[in-house]
Design a protein around this motif. Structure first.
Motif, PDB file in Angstrom:
ATOM      1  N   LEU A  54       0.933  -1.231   0.142  1.00 41.04           N
ATOM      2  CA  LEU A  54       0.018   0.105  -0.007  1.00 41.04           C
ATOM      3  C   LEU A  54       0.886   1.248   0.093  1.00 41.04           C
ATOM      4  O   LEU A  54       1.824   1.459   0.926  1.00 41.04           O
ATOM      5  N   SER A  55       0.621   2.079  -0.797  1.00 43.80           N
ATOM      6  CA  SER A  55       1.705   3.312  -1.127  1.00 43.80           C
ATOM      7  C   SER A  55       1.041   4.245  -0.294  1.00 43.80           C
ATOM      8  O   SER A  55      -0.197   4.468   0.233  1.00 43.80           O
ATOM      9  N   GLY A  56       1.843   5.336  -0.415  1.00 38.53           N
ATOM     10  CA  GLY A  56       1.734   6.587   0.612  1.00 38.53           C
ATOM     11  C   GLY A  56       1.101   7.988  -0.183  1.00 38.53           C
ATOM     12  O   GLY A  56       0.608   7.743  -1.355  1.00 38.53           O
ATOM     13  N   LEU A  57       0.963   9.024   0.545  1.00 37.57           N
ATOM     14  CA  LEU A  57       0.065  10.063   0.007  1.00 37.57           C
ATOM     15  C   LEU A  57       0.894  10.469  -1.329  1.00 37.57           C
ATOM     16  O   LEU A  57       1.952  10.417  -1.495  1.00 37.57           O
ATOM     17  N   THR A  58      -0.194  10.947  -2.358  1.00 35.45           N
ATOM     18  CA  THR A  58       0.494  11.241  -3.597  1.00 35.45           C
ATOM     19  C   THR A  58       0.827  10.358  -4.576  1.00 35.45           C
ATOM     20  O   THR A  58       1.163  10.478  -5.747  1.00 35.45           O
ATOM     21  N   CYS A  59       0.858   8.979  -4.244  1.00 32.56           N
ATOM     22  CA  CYS A  59       1.129   7.881  -5.084  1.00 32.56           C
ATOM     23  C   CYS A  59       0.254   7.200  -6.031  1.00 32.56           C
ATOM     24  O   CYS A  59      -1.060   7.175  -5.717  1.00 32.56           O
ATOM     25  N   SER A  60       0.784   6.624  -7.051  1.00 30.88           N
ATOM     26  CA  SER A  60      -0.100   5.900  -7.954  1.00 30.88           C
ATOM     27  C   SER A  60       0.688   4.461  -7.866  1.00 30.88           C
ATOM     28  O   SER A  60       1.602   4.096  -7.143  1.00 30.88           O
ATOM     29  N   PRO A  61       0.079   3.517  -8.521  1.00 28.11           N
ATOM     30  CA  PRO A  61       0.655   2.096  -8.471  1.00 28.11           C
ATOM     31  C   PRO A  61       2.224   2.248  -8.814  1.00 28.11           C
ATOM     32  O   PRO A  61       3.074   1.421  -8.863  1.00 28.11           O
ATOM     33  N   GLU A  62       2.480   3.169  -9.691  1.00 27.81           N
ATOM     34  CA  GLU A  62       3.867   3.653 -10.552  1.00 27.81           C
ATOM     35  C   GLU A  62       5.132   3.544  -9.273  1.00 27.81           C
ATOM     36  O   GLU A  62       6.304   2.693  -9.484  1.00 27.81           O
ATOM     37  N   ASN A  63       4.618   4.494  -8.247  1.00 32.44           N
ATOM     38  CA  ASN A  63       6.157   5.096  -7.448  1.00 32.44           C
ATOM     39  C   ASN A  63       6.946   3.581  -6.955  1.00 32.44           C
ATOM     40  O   ASN A  63       8.051   3.558  -7.358  1.00 32.44           O
ATOM     41  N   CYS A  64       6.124   2.877  -6.347  1.00 34.39           N
ATOM     42  CA  CYS A  64       6.854   1.617  -5.719  1.00 34.39           C
ATOM     43  C   CYS A  64       7.507   0.617  -6.626  1.00 34.39           C
ATOM     44  O   CYS A  64       8.554   0.044  -6.548  1.00 34.39           O
ATOM     45  N   SER A  65       6.642   0.283  -7.474  1.00 32.74           N
ATOM     46  CA  SER A  65       7.080  -0.626  -8.770  1.00 32.74           C
ATOM     47  C   SER A  65       8.229  -0.129  -9.384  1.00 32.74           C
ATOM     48  O   SER A  65       9.094  -0.839 -10.069  1.00 32.74           O
ATOM     49  N   GLU A  66       8.433   1.336  -9.658  1.00 30.63           N
ATOM     50  CA  GLU A  66       9.615   1.685 -10.407  1.00 30.63           C
ATOM     51  C   GLU A  66      10.742   2.076  -9.363  1.00 30.63           C
ATOM     52  O   GLU A  66      11.730   1.671  -9.958  1.00 30.63           O
ATOM     53  N   LYS A  67      10.343   2.198  -8.319  1.00 30.43           N
ATOM     54  CA  LYS A  67      11.731   2.605  -7.415  1.00 30.43           C
ATOM     55  C   LYS A  67      11.774   1.946  -6.003  1.00 30.43           C
ATOM     56  O   LYS A  67      12.732   2.168  -5.102  1.00 30.43           O
ATOM     57  N   GLY A  68      10.878   0.995  -5.488  1.00 28.83           N
ATOM     58  CA  GLY A  68      10.762   0.559  -4.472  1.00 28.83           C
ATOM     59  C   GLY A  68      11.826  -0.723  -4.193  1.00 28.83           C
ATOM     60  O   GLY A  68      12.032  -1.199  -3.097  1.00 28.83           O
ATOM     61  N   PHE A  69      12.451  -1.346  -5.444  1.00 27.46           N
ATOM     62  CA  PHE A  69      12.971  -2.563  -5.487  1.00 27.46           C
ATOM     63  C   PHE A  69      12.409  -3.774  -4.736  1.00 27.46           C
ATOM     64  O   PHE A  69      13.351  -4.752  -4.278  1.00 27.46           O
TER      65      PHE A  69
END
Ligand SMILES: N[C@@H](CCC(=O)N[C@@H](CSC=O)C(=O)NCC(=O)O)C(=O)O
Length: 297
Positions: A54-69
Protein backbone atom coordinates in the motif's frame (compact mmCIF):
# COMPACT_ATOMS: atom_id res chain seq x y z
CA UNK A 1 -14.79 -8.67 -14.38
CA UNK A 2 -11.46 -9.07 -16.17
CA UNK A 3 -8.40 -6.86 -15.95
CA UNK A 4 -7.31 -4.69 -18.88
CA UNK A 5 -3.57 -4.92 -19.46
CA UNK A 6 -2.03 -1.53 -20.36
CA UNK A 7 1.61 -2.66 -20.35
CA UNK A 8 3.81 -5.68 -19.57
CA UNK A 9 7.34 -5.00 -18.38
CA UNK A 10 10.17 -7.44 -17.63
CA UNK A 11 11.60 -7.03 -14.13
CA UNK A 12 14.11 -9.26 -12.28
CA UNK A 13 13.20 -12.25 -14.44
CA UNK A 14 9.47 -11.84 -13.83
CA UNK A 15 6.82 -9.54 -15.31
CA UNK A 16 5.18 -6.37 -14.08
CA UNK A 17 1.67 -5.90 -15.44
CA UNK A 18 0.12 -2.42 -15.49
CA UNK A 19 -3.61 -3.08 -15.21
CA UNK A 20 -6.99 -1.50 -14.70
CA UNK A 21 -10.18 -3.14 -13.49
CA UNK A 22 -13.63 -2.08 -12.31
CA UNK A 23 -14.35 -2.02 -8.58
CA UNK A 24 -17.83 -2.24 -7.10
CA UNK A 25 -16.60 -0.64 -3.88
CA UNK A 26 -15.29 2.53 -5.52
CA UNK A 27 -17.73 2.52 -8.46
CA UNK A 28 -14.79 3.31 -10.72
CA UNK A 29 -12.04 1.82 -12.82
CA UNK A 30 -8.99 1.25 -10.59
CA UNK A 31 -5.37 1.23 -11.70
CA UNK A 32 -3.19 -1.51 -10.21
CA UNK A 33 0.24 -3.01 -10.93
CA UNK A 34 0.91 -6.71 -10.45
CA UNK A 35 4.34 -8.33 -10.29
CA UNK A 36 4.60 -12.05 -11.06
CA UNK A 37 7.98 -13.61 -10.20
CA UNK A 38 9.77 -16.04 -12.54
CA UNK A 39 8.62 -19.07 -10.49
CA UNK A 40 5.02 -18.39 -11.59
CA UNK A 41 5.79 -17.87 -15.26
CA UNK A 42 7.25 -20.01 -18.02
CA UNK A 43 9.40 -22.82 -16.70
CA UNK A 44 8.09 -22.19 -13.20
CA UNK A 45 4.34 -22.74 -13.44
CA UNK A 46 4.03 -22.81 -9.66
CA UNK A 47 1.22 -20.90 -7.90
CA UNK A 48 2.82 -18.20 -5.77
CA UNK A 49 1.57 -16.34 -2.68
CA UNK A 50 0.75 -12.64 -2.75
CA UNK A 51 2.07 -9.58 -0.92
CA UNK A 52 -0.04 -6.40 -1.01
CA UNK A 53 1.95 -3.14 -0.99
CA UNK A 54 0.00 0.00 0.00
CA UNK A 55 1.50 3.30 -1.17
CA UNK A 56 1.67 6.68 0.52
CA UNK A 57 0.15 10.09 -0.09
CA UNK A 58 0.41 11.38 -3.68
CA UNK A 59 1.37 7.93 -5.03
CA UNK A 60 -0.01 5.79 -7.84
CA UNK A 61 0.84 2.12 -8.46
CA UNK A 62 3.94 3.34 -10.30
CA UNK A 63 6.06 4.82 -7.50
CA UNK A 64 6.93 1.65 -5.68
CA UNK A 65 6.99 -0.66 -8.68
CA UNK A 66 9.53 1.68 -10.34
CA UNK A 67 11.79 2.52 -7.41
CA UNK A 68 10.92 0.47 -4.32
CA UNK A 69 13.04 -2.52 -5.40
CA UNK A 70 10.60 -5.01 -3.90
CA UNK A 71 10.75 -7.07 -7.11
CA UNK A 72 14.44 -7.82 -6.52
CA UNK A 73 13.83 -10.20 -3.61
CA UNK A 74 10.29 -11.18 -4.62
CA UNK A 75 11.86 -12.73 -7.73
CA UNK A 76 14.24 -14.78 -5.57
CA UNK A 77 11.62 -15.89 -3.04
CA UNK A 78 8.81 -16.60 -5.51
CA UNK A 79 6.37 -13.99 -4.27
CA UNK A 80 3.83 -11.97 -6.28
CA UNK A 81 3.30 -8.32 -5.33
CA UNK A 82 0.25 -6.20 -6.01
CA UNK A 83 0.56 -2.39 -5.97
CA UNK A 84 -2.94 -0.86 -5.72
CA UNK A 85 -3.74 2.80 -6.30
CA UNK A 86 -4.23 5.17 -3.35
CA UNK A 87 -7.78 6.31 -4.18
CA UNK A 88 -10.34 6.23 -6.95
CA UNK A 89 -9.52 8.76 -9.70
CA UNK A 90 -11.29 10.81 -12.33
CA UNK A 91 -14.46 11.36 -10.31
CA UNK A 92 -14.14 15.16 -10.15
CA UNK A 93 -15.77 15.41 -6.73
CA UNK A 94 -15.82 18.90 -5.22
CA UNK A 95 -12.62 19.58 -3.25
CA UNK A 96 -11.08 16.26 -4.24
CA UNK A 97 -7.96 17.82 -5.74
CA UNK A 98 -7.58 20.85 -3.47
CA UNK A 99 -4.68 19.44 -1.44
CA UNK A 100 -2.04 16.75 -1.83
CA UNK A 101 -2.73 15.10 1.54
CA UNK A 102 -6.50 14.58 1.18
CA UNK A 103 -8.84 13.40 -1.60
CA UNK A 104 -7.39 12.02 -4.82
CA UNK A 105 -4.26 9.91 -4.13
CA UNK A 106 -4.95 10.14 -0.39
CA UNK A 107 -7.76 7.65 0.29
CA UNK A 108 -6.29 6.49 3.63
CA UNK A 109 -7.49 2.88 3.15
CA UNK A 110 -10.76 3.48 5.03
CA UNK A 111 -14.39 3.50 3.87
CA UNK A 112 -15.60 7.10 3.76
CA UNK A 113 -18.95 8.03 5.30
CA UNK A 114 -18.95 11.78 4.80
CA UNK A 115 -20.13 13.56 1.64
CA UNK A 116 -19.07 13.89 -1.10
CA UNK A 117 -16.75 10.88 -0.57
CA UNK A 118 -19.14 8.28 0.89
CA UNK A 119 -20.15 6.72 -2.43
CA UNK A 120 -16.72 6.12 -3.95
CA UNK A 121 -13.94 6.41 -1.37
CA UNK A 122 -14.36 2.84 -0.10
CA UNK A 123 -10.69 1.94 -0.08
CA UNK A 124 -10.91 -0.50 2.85
CA UNK A 125 -13.50 -2.61 1.03
CA UNK A 126 -11.53 -2.28 -2.19
CA UNK A 127 -8.27 -3.54 -0.63
CA UNK A 128 -9.78 -6.26 1.57
CA UNK A 129 -12.44 -7.57 -0.83
CA UNK A 130 -12.64 -6.33 -4.42
CA UNK A 131 -8.97 -6.44 -5.36
CA UNK A 132 -8.07 -9.89 -3.93
CA UNK A 133 -11.36 -11.37 -5.21
CA UNK A 134 -10.65 -10.01 -8.70
CA UNK A 135 -7.06 -11.29 -8.74
CA UNK A 136 -7.68 -14.79 -7.38
CA UNK A 137 -10.71 -15.39 -9.62
CA UNK A 138 -9.19 -13.91 -12.77
CA UNK A 139 -8.97 -16.36 -15.66
CA UNK A 140 -5.44 -15.24 -16.51
CA UNK A 141 -3.76 -14.09 -13.26
CA UNK A 142 -5.65 -16.54 -11.03
CA UNK A 143 -3.63 -19.35 -12.67
CA UNK A 144 -0.44 -18.00 -11.09
CA UNK A 145 -1.64 -16.91 -7.66
CA UNK A 146 -2.02 -19.21 -4.67
CA UNK A 147 -5.51 -18.41 -3.40
CA UNK A 148 -5.30 -21.20 -0.80
CA UNK A 149 -2.68 -19.30 1.19
CA UNK A 150 -3.22 -16.16 3.23
CA UNK A 151 -1.74 -12.99 1.77
CA UNK A 152 0.72 -10.66 3.52
CA UNK A 153 0.51 -6.88 3.60
CA UNK A 154 3.00 -4.02 3.74
CA UNK A 155 3.04 -0.30 3.01
CA UNK A 156 4.67 3.11 3.33
CA UNK A 157 3.54 6.14 5.32
CA UNK A 158 -0.23 6.46 4.61
CA UNK A 159 0.13 2.94 3.19
CA UNK A 160 1.93 1.88 6.39
CA UNK A 161 -1.15 3.11 8.28
CA UNK A 162 -3.27 1.07 5.84
CA UNK A 163 -1.19 -2.08 6.27
CA UNK A 164 -1.07 -1.93 10.08
CA UNK A 165 -4.71 -0.96 10.54
CA UNK A 166 -6.13 -3.55 8.11
CA UNK A 167 -3.95 -6.27 9.66
CA UNK A 168 -5.22 -5.33 13.12
CA UNK A 169 -8.87 -4.91 12.05
CA UNK A 170 -9.02 -8.33 10.36
CA UNK A 171 -7.20 -10.75 12.71
CA UNK A 172 -6.20 -13.92 10.85
CA UNK A 173 -6.77 -12.49 7.37
CA UNK A 174 -3.11 -11.67 6.69
CA UNK A 175 -0.12 -13.91 7.37
CA UNK A 176 2.13 -10.98 8.37
CA UNK A 177 2.46 -7.21 8.15
CA UNK A 178 5.31 -4.77 7.75
CA UNK A 179 5.49 -1.01 7.34
CA UNK A 180 7.92 1.74 6.39
CA UNK A 181 7.47 5.04 8.23
CA UNK A 182 3.78 4.32 8.99
CA UNK A 183 1.36 6.99 10.17
CA UNK A 184 1.00 4.88 13.29
CA UNK A 185 -1.33 7.01 15.40
CA UNK A 186 -3.42 9.02 12.90
CA UNK A 187 -5.92 10.39 15.45
CA UNK A 188 -3.03 12.35 16.96
CA UNK A 189 -1.32 13.78 13.87
CA UNK A 190 -2.33 16.45 11.32
CA UNK A 191 -2.47 14.07 8.30
CA UNK A 192 -4.69 11.58 10.11
CA UNK A 193 -6.98 14.19 11.66
CA UNK A 194 -7.52 15.86 8.28
CA UNK A 195 -8.33 12.52 6.63
CA UNK A 196 -10.64 11.25 9.36
CA UNK A 197 -12.45 14.60 9.60
CA UNK A 198 -13.00 14.62 5.83
CA UNK A 199 -13.87 10.95 5.31
CA UNK A 200 -15.61 10.07 8.60
CA UNK A 201 -16.78 13.43 9.95
CA UNK A 202 -16.19 15.48 13.10
CA UNK A 203 -17.94 16.01 16.41
CA UNK A 204 -17.61 13.93 19.58
CA UNK A 205 -19.25 10.73 18.30
CA UNK A 206 -17.39 10.75 15.01
CA UNK A 207 -14.07 11.40 16.72
CA UNK A 208 -14.69 8.32 18.87
CA UNK A 209 -15.18 6.41 15.64
CA UNK A 210 -11.81 7.65 14.28
CA UNK A 211 -10.17 5.37 16.85
CA UNK A 212 -11.58 2.30 15.10
CA UNK A 213 -9.18 3.08 12.23
CA UNK A 214 -6.14 4.00 14.32
CA UNK A 215 -3.44 1.34 14.66
CA UNK A 216 -2.30 2.56 18.08
CA UNK A 217 -5.86 2.15 19.36
CA UNK A 218 -6.42 -1.12 17.49
CA UNK A 219 -3.27 -2.81 18.80
CA UNK A 220 -4.58 -2.42 22.37
CA UNK A 221 -7.34 -4.89 21.42
CA UNK A 222 -5.06 -7.51 19.83
CA UNK A 223 -5.36 -11.02 21.27
CA UNK A 224 -2.58 -11.51 23.84
CA UNK A 225 -1.95 -15.10 22.77
CA UNK A 226 -1.34 -14.28 19.09
CA UNK A 227 2.11 -13.02 18.01
CA UNK A 228 1.94 -9.84 15.94
CA UNK A 229 4.26 -10.98 13.08
CA UNK A 230 4.94 -7.27 12.51
CA UNK A 231 8.04 -5.41 11.29
CA UNK A 232 8.24 -1.59 11.27
CA UNK A 233 11.13 0.54 9.98
CA UNK A 234 11.37 4.28 10.58
CA UNK A 235 14.24 6.55 9.47
CA UNK A 236 15.63 8.87 12.14
CA UNK A 237 16.30 11.51 9.44
CA UNK A 238 12.66 11.47 8.26
CA UNK A 239 11.25 15.02 8.36
CA UNK A 240 7.68 13.76 8.67
CA UNK A 241 8.76 11.66 11.68
CA UNK A 242 10.41 14.75 13.20
CA UNK A 243 7.22 16.79 12.56
CA UNK A 244 5.10 14.29 14.53
CA UNK A 245 3.14 12.83 11.60
CA UNK A 246 4.21 9.21 12.25
CA UNK A 247 4.32 8.68 16.05
CA UNK A 248 5.69 5.10 16.03
CA UNK A 249 6.66 5.40 19.72
CA UNK A 250 2.95 5.76 20.61
CA UNK A 251 2.25 2.51 18.78
CA UNK A 252 5.11 0.65 20.48
CA UNK A 253 4.04 1.93 23.89
CA UNK A 254 0.41 0.89 23.31
CA UNK A 255 1.50 -2.61 22.24
CA UNK A 256 3.71 -2.93 25.32
CA UNK A 257 1.02 -1.63 27.69
CA UNK A 258 -1.50 -4.06 26.21
CA UNK A 259 1.00 -6.94 26.60
CA UNK A 260 0.89 -7.79 22.89
CA UNK A 261 4.41 -6.85 21.76
CA UNK A 262 5.46 -10.47 21.13
CA UNK A 263 6.37 -10.66 17.45
CA UNK A 264 6.66 -6.86 17.10
CA UNK A 265 9.95 -5.46 15.78
CA UNK A 266 10.35 -1.69 15.46
CA UNK A 267 13.67 -0.47 14.05
CA UNK A 268 14.88 3.13 13.96
CA UNK A 269 17.24 3.32 10.98
CA UNK A 270 19.91 5.94 11.60
CA UNK A 271 19.92 8.85 9.14
CA UNK A 272 17.33 7.46 6.68
CA UNK A 273 14.63 9.80 5.39
CA UNK A 274 11.04 9.24 4.22
CA UNK A 275 11.90 8.56 0.60
CA UNK A 276 12.11 5.53 -1.63
CA UNK A 277 15.91 5.53 -1.05
CA UNK A 278 15.01 4.42 2.49
CA UNK A 279 12.52 1.82 1.34
CA UNK A 280 14.75 0.41 -1.38
CA UNK A 281 17.47 -0.05 1.28
CA UNK A 282 15.28 -2.35 3.38
CA UNK A 283 12.84 -3.74 0.80
CA UNK A 284 14.66 -7.11 0.67
CA UNK A 285 14.17 -7.51 4.43
CA UNK A 286 10.46 -6.66 4.25
CA UNK A 287 10.01 -9.18 1.44
CA UNK A 288 11.83 -11.77 3.58
CA UNK A 289 9.55 -10.93 6.51
CA UNK A 290 6.51 -11.69 4.33
CA UNK A 291 8.20 -14.71 2.71
CA UNK A 292 8.88 -16.27 6.13
CA UNK A 293 5.20 -16.15 7.16
CA UNK A 294 4.05 -17.29 3.73
CA UNK A 295 6.16 -20.44 4.03
CA UNK A 296 8.75 -19.48 1.41
CA UNK A 297 11.75 -19.39 3.78
N1 LIG B 1 4.17 16.50 -2.01
C1 LIG B 1 4.57 16.43 -0.65
C2 LIG B 1 5.36 15.17 -0.37
C3 LIG B 1 4.54 13.95 -0.57
C4 LIG B 1 5.30 12.72 -0.16
O1 LIG B 1 6.39 12.76 0.36
N2 LIG B 1 4.66 11.58 -0.36
C5 LIG B 1 5.29 10.36 0.03
C6 LIG B 1 4.37 9.62 0.94
S1 LIG B 1 4.03 10.63 2.36
C7 LIG B 1 2.92 9.71 3.28
O2 LIG B 1 2.04 9.04 2.92
C8 LIG B 1 5.63 9.54 -1.19
O3 LIG B 1 5.76 8.34 -1.14
N3 LIG B 1 5.81 10.23 -2.31
C9 LIG B 1 6.07 9.64 -3.59
C10 LIG B 1 7.52 9.52 -3.98
O4 LIG B 1 7.75 8.95 -5.07
O5 LIG B 1 8.41 9.91 -3.23
C11 LIG B 1 5.37 17.63 -0.25
O6 LIG B 1 5.46 18.49 -1.09
O7 LIG B 1 5.88 17.65 0.89
Amino acid sequence: MPFTTKATISSFGGKLYKLTHPSKATGSEMAVNLYLPPQALSGGSRKVPLLIYLSGLTCSPENCSEKGFFQHNAAKRGLAIVYPDTSPRGLNLPGEKDSWDFGEAAGFYIDAQAEPYAENYKMETYITRDLPDALFSDEEFGKYLDGEKKVSITGHSMGGHGALSLYLKYPGKYASVSAFAPIANPVNCPWGQKAFRGYIGDGEDKEKEWKEHDSTELVRKWDKGTPLNMLIDVGTGDNFYKQGQLLPENFEKAAQEAGVSEGLTVRYQEGYDHSYYFMASFADEHVDHAAKYLGLL
